[in-house]
Design an enzyme around this catalytic site. Structure first.
Site, PDB file in Angstrom:
ATOM      1  N   ARG A 137       0.772  -1.138   0.015  1.00  0.00           N
ATOM      2  CA  ARG A 137       0.123   0.041  -0.087  1.00  0.00           C
ATOM      3  C   ARG A 137       0.970   1.164   0.026  1.00  0.00           C
ATOM      4  O   ARG A 137       0.354   2.231   0.236  1.00  0.00           O
ATOM      5  CB  ARG A 137      -1.176   0.136   1.089  1.00  0.00           C
ATOM      6  CG  ARG A 137      -1.912  -1.230   1.124  1.00  0.00           C
ATOM      7  CD  ARG A 137      -3.186  -0.935   1.899  1.00  0.00           C
ATOM      8  NE  ARG A 137      -4.268  -2.162   1.961  1.00  0.00           N
ATOM      9  CZ  ARG A 137      -3.758  -3.264   2.427  1.00  0.00           C
ATOM     10  NH1 ARG A 137      -2.896  -3.206   3.458  1.00  0.00           N
ATOM     11  NH2 ARG A 137      -4.674  -4.117   2.362  1.00  0.00           N
ATOM     12  N   LYS A 159       2.305  11.136 -11.230  1.00  0.00           N
ATOM     13  CA  LYS A 159       1.550  10.080 -11.960  1.00  0.00           C
ATOM     14  C   LYS A 159       2.419   8.943 -12.361  1.00  0.00           C
ATOM     15  O   LYS A 159       3.441   9.138 -12.814  1.00  0.00           O
ATOM     16  CB  LYS A 159       0.934  10.624 -13.294  1.00  0.00           C
ATOM     17  CG  LYS A 159      -0.047  11.728 -13.222  1.00  0.00           C
ATOM     18  CD  LYS A 159      -0.763  12.164 -14.698  1.00  0.00           C
ATOM     19  CE  LYS A 159      -1.849  13.202 -14.610  1.00  0.00           C
ATOM     20  NZ  LYS A 159      -2.165  13.630 -15.690  1.00  0.00           N
ATOM     21  N   GLU A 201       8.342  18.527 -25.139  1.00  0.00           N
ATOM     22  CA  GLU A 201       7.552  19.024 -23.941  1.00  0.00           C
ATOM     23  C   GLU A 201       8.088  20.182 -23.187  1.00  0.00           C
ATOM     24  O   GLU A 201       7.314  21.045 -22.821  1.00  0.00           O
ATOM     25  CB  GLU A 201       7.853  17.881 -22.870  1.00  0.00           C
ATOM     26  CG  GLU A 201       7.249  16.695 -23.431  1.00  0.00           C
ATOM     27  CD  GLU A 201       5.938  16.498 -23.179  1.00  0.00           C
ATOM     28  OE1 GLU A 201       5.143  17.346 -22.660  1.00  0.00           O
ATOM     29  OE2 GLU A 201       5.317  15.375 -23.517  1.00  0.00           O
ATOM     30  N   LYS A 243       5.940  23.050 -14.045  1.00  0.00           N
ATOM     31  CA  LYS A 243       4.959  21.866 -13.995  1.00  0.00           C
ATOM     32  C   LYS A 243       4.686  21.830 -12.386  1.00  0.00           C
ATOM     33  O   LYS A 243       3.583  21.538 -12.141  1.00  0.00           O
ATOM     34  CB  LYS A 243       5.686  20.807 -14.657  1.00  0.00           C
ATOM     35  CG  LYS A 243       4.875  19.620 -14.007  1.00  0.00           C
ATOM     36  CD  LYS A 243       5.303  18.330 -14.873  1.00  0.00           C
ATOM     37  CE  LYS A 243       3.947  17.047 -14.614  1.00  0.00           C
ATOM     38  NZ  LYS A 243       4.243  15.793 -15.136  1.00  0.00           N
ATOM     39  N   GLU A 253      -5.557  16.314 -10.723  1.00  0.00           N
ATOM     40  CA  GLU A 253      -6.372  16.830 -11.969  1.00  0.00           C
ATOM     41  C   GLU A 253      -7.843  16.801 -11.992  1.00  0.00           C
ATOM     42  O   GLU A 253      -8.658  16.290 -12.501  1.00  0.00           O
ATOM     43  CB  GLU A 253      -5.851  15.591 -13.260  1.00  0.00           C
ATOM     44  CG  GLU A 253      -5.987  16.215 -14.647  1.00  0.00           C
ATOM     45  CD  GLU A 253      -5.189  15.357 -15.598  1.00  0.00           C
ATOM     46  OE1 GLU A 253      -4.047  15.770 -16.067  1.00  0.00           O
ATOM     47  OE2 GLU A 253      -5.677  14.139 -15.713  1.00  0.00           O
ATOM     48  N   ARG A 258      -4.643  21.154 -14.110  1.00  0.00           N
ATOM     49  CA  ARG A 258      -3.357  20.284 -14.560  1.00  0.00           C
ATOM     50  C   ARG A 258      -3.509  19.985 -15.944  1.00  0.00           C
ATOM     51  O   ARG A 258      -2.552  19.573 -16.653  1.00  0.00           O
ATOM     52  CB  ARG A 258      -3.339  19.228 -13.531  1.00  0.00           C
ATOM     53  CG  ARG A 258      -2.314  18.230 -13.797  1.00  0.00           C
ATOM     54  CD  ARG A 258      -1.754  17.334 -12.721  1.00  0.00           C
ATOM     55  NE  ARG A 258      -0.722  16.355 -13.261  1.00  0.00           N
ATOM     56  CZ  ARG A 258       0.013  15.765 -12.366  1.00  0.00           C
ATOM     57  NH1 ARG A 258      -0.276  15.580 -11.025  1.00  0.00           N
ATOM     58  NH2 ARG A 258       1.009  14.868 -12.579  1.00  0.00           N
ATOM     59  N   ASN A 262      -1.570  19.213 -21.026  1.00  0.00           N
ATOM     60  CA  ASN A 262      -1.998  18.319 -22.203  1.00  0.00           C
ATOM     61  C   ASN A 262      -2.085  19.066 -23.631  1.00  0.00           C
ATOM     62  O   ASN A 262      -2.466  18.407 -24.560  1.00  0.00           O
ATOM     63  CB  ASN A 262      -3.224  17.432 -21.843  1.00  0.00           C
ATOM     64  CG  ASN A 262      -2.758  16.371 -20.659  1.00  0.00           C
ATOM     65  OD1 ASN A 262      -1.950  15.519 -20.638  1.00  0.00           O
ATOM     66  ND2 ASN A 262      -3.874  16.426 -19.765  1.00  0.00           N
ATOM     67  N   HIS A 265      -1.137  16.992 -26.608  1.00  0.00           N
ATOM     68  CA  HIS A 265      -1.422  15.644 -26.332  1.00  0.00           C
ATOM     69  C   HIS A 265      -2.643  15.014 -27.019  1.00  0.00           C
ATOM     70  O   HIS A 265      -2.679  13.914 -27.254  1.00  0.00           O
ATOM     71  CB  HIS A 265      -1.398  15.376 -24.983  1.00  0.00           C
ATOM     72  CG  HIS A 265       0.135  15.539 -24.298  1.00  0.00           C
ATOM     73  ND1 HIS A 265       0.714  16.958 -24.527  1.00  0.00           N
ATOM     74  CD2 HIS A 265       0.815  14.812 -23.978  1.00  0.00           C
ATOM     75  CE1 HIS A 265       2.223  16.484 -24.085  1.00  0.00           C
ATOM     76  NE2 HIS A 265       2.164  15.108 -23.598  1.00  0.00           N
ATOM     77  N   HIS A 269      -1.926  12.123 -29.192  1.00  0.00           N
ATOM     78  CA  HIS A 269      -2.225  10.781 -28.824  1.00  0.00           C
ATOM     79  C   HIS A 269      -2.931  10.017 -29.822  1.00  0.00           C
ATOM     80  O   HIS A 269      -2.443   9.065 -30.126  1.00  0.00           O
ATOM     81  CB  HIS A 269      -2.856  10.577 -27.737  1.00  0.00           C
ATOM     82  CG  HIS A 269      -2.251  10.751 -26.027  1.00  0.00           C
ATOM     83  ND1 HIS A 269      -2.770  11.415 -25.244  1.00  0.00           N
ATOM     84  CD2 HIS A 269      -0.888  10.652 -25.877  1.00  0.00           C
ATOM     85  CE1 HIS A 269      -1.870  11.316 -24.063  1.00  0.00           C
ATOM     86  NE2 HIS A 269      -0.796  11.164 -24.501  1.00  0.00           N
ATOM     87  N   HIS A 283       6.561   9.775 -28.909  1.00  0.00           N
ATOM     88  CA  HIS A 283       5.816  10.364 -27.877  1.00  0.00           C
ATOM     89  C   HIS A 283       6.034  11.864 -28.347  1.00  0.00           C
ATOM     90  O   HIS A 283       4.938  12.624 -28.718  1.00  0.00           O
ATOM     91  CB  HIS A 283       5.938  10.170 -26.598  1.00  0.00           C
ATOM     92  CG  HIS A 283       5.083  11.132 -25.842  1.00  0.00           C
ATOM     93  ND1 HIS A 283       3.465  10.883 -26.085  1.00  0.00           N
ATOM     94  CD2 HIS A 283       5.164  12.220 -25.007  1.00  0.00           C
ATOM     95  CE1 HIS A 283       2.978  11.814 -25.052  1.00  0.00           C
ATOM     96  NE2 HIS A 283       4.163  12.420 -24.306  1.00  0.00           N
TER      97      HIS A 283
END
Ligand code: GLY
Length: 379
Positions: A137, A159, A201, A243, A253, A258, A262, A265, A269, A283
């Site tokens: 955990r 993340k 980025e 960031k 988010e 946040r 993106n 993105h 994506h 990417h």
């Protein structure tokens, strides 16, 4: 005896209450790591009694000095480490590899104070972070990102996650590290293409949050491509600062803030998925193409003018990044975008530029707008 010269480093705080931590961006200077790490661990319940660590790296990074330097720094503060080396590449970011790492932790009799230390690119950070978030955990996590992309993005903000066979990043958690250590010298080990992907980025941060930073990138593009260490430290540290500010205001988010990270993105994506992961676009390249396409969409809404998109495309082009969608199937790109996590109630939500340094999350673009944009851009 004269003391050794101080290593140039920049410390970027990530303010998250009791989960706050520092990102240290250094040019070499590994001698400073043991003390930095010890004080970071001491600040946390899980880290204070830490005596063991699992270093998670891949076979490419294992050939570089960074896993050993990390092991030595841990040993200097009395932490014994075991190193797990997994195959390089996205295929390692899955539940099978995660299971082998859980077994490794069991074999070393890990407890809730055992530190997990990913050393490498984004795959190592996401995978190692996922192990840290879930075993017992939650174990303390210390990130050592060695690619520009991981340094400016995935190692900061908590993340973590793995892929399922058909869906990327779908199993994961928010799990903040106790500290992040960046040695920008590791950027020298990257192939040009990986450097460029990280720069996509970096450019993104200028567009979404900091117009003067964008201008700084324009002024220094050649020296950045030549990997001048002080400039690498500057662009990594500024990207992390930007960031960190967003993450500290919307860690999970939930407010939409946040989501500004993106930009590029959503279409990116779609491009990546359409071309096939590991296919025509890495990417960062897909994000570069996505930023230009999303900027064209903002033009159609009257938010920015053509000169804005051309300025963005020019900088990306100087960094050797692609800016065109030609050759892709517009219907396939649109279909992949429909599966984006930001969508709400069946509407595609995108982050679009308002002006340099400012973007907005919006569903103002209709499916028809997108279809016609992609049709024009994919020609
Ligand atoms: N890479 C986007 C985020 O961390 O939220």
């Amino acid at each position: 005896m004269p003391s050794p010269p101080e290593t140039a480093s920049t410390t970027v705080p990530v303010a998250l209450g009791e989960r706050s931590y520092d990102v240290v961006v250094a040019e070499g200077g590994w001698d400073a790591l043991p003390a930095r790490l010890e004080s970071a661990l001491r600040r946390t319940w899980a880290g204070k009694p830490c005596r063991k660590a699992l270093i998670v790296t891949d076979a490419n990074v294992a050939a570089l000095p960074y896993p050993d330097r990390t092991r030595e720094a841990l040993a200097a503060i009395g932490i014994e480490s075991t190193t797990a080396v997994v195959p390089p590449g996205e295929a390692s970011k899955g539940l099978d590899t995660a299971a082998t790492l859980y077994e490794k932790l069991v074999a070393m009799a890990a407890d809730r104070h055992t530190l997990v230390v990913p050393v490498g690119g984004g795959v190592m950070g996401d995978l190692g972070g996922f192990i840290a978030a879930t075993f017992a955990r939650g174990l303390p996590l210390f990130m050592v990102p060695t690619t520009l992309l991981a340094q400016v993005d995935s190692s900061v903000g908590g993340k973590v996650g793995v892929n399922l066979p058909r869906v990327k990043n779908i199993v994961g958690a928010f799990h903040q590290p106790v500290a992040v250590w960046v040695d920008v010298a590791s950027v020298n080990d990257l192939p040009d293409r990986e450097l460029r992907c990280g720069l996509a980025e970096v450019v993104k941060y200028g567009v979404i949050l900091d117009a003067p930073f964008f201008a700084e990138l324009e002024a220094n593009a050649d020296a950045i491509l030549a990997r001048r260490p002080d400039l690498l430290r500057r662009i990594v540290a500024r990207s992390c600062e930007l960031k960190a500010d967003v993450v500290s205001k919307d860690e999970r988010e939930q407010t939409g803030l946040r989501a500004v990270l993106n930009f590029g993105h959503t279409i990116g994506h779609g491009v990546e998925a359409t071309a096939g992961y590991g296919g025509g676009f890495q990417h960062g390249e897909a994000v570069a193409v996505g930023m230009v396409a999303e900027s064209r969409l903002a033009e159609r809404l009257g938010w920015v003018d053509a000169a804005f998109t051309e300025r963005l495309a020019r900088l990306l082009g100087r960094f050797g990044l692609p800016t065109s969608l030609s050759g892709l199937d517009p219907a396939a790109v649109l279909e992949s975008m429909g599966r984006d996590k930001k969508n709400k109630g069946g509407r595609i939500r995108l982050v679009l530029p308002r002006r340099m340094g400012e973007v907005e999350l919006t569903d103002a673009a209709s499916a028809d707008d997108l279809r016609s944009l992609l049709k024009d851009l994919c020609r």
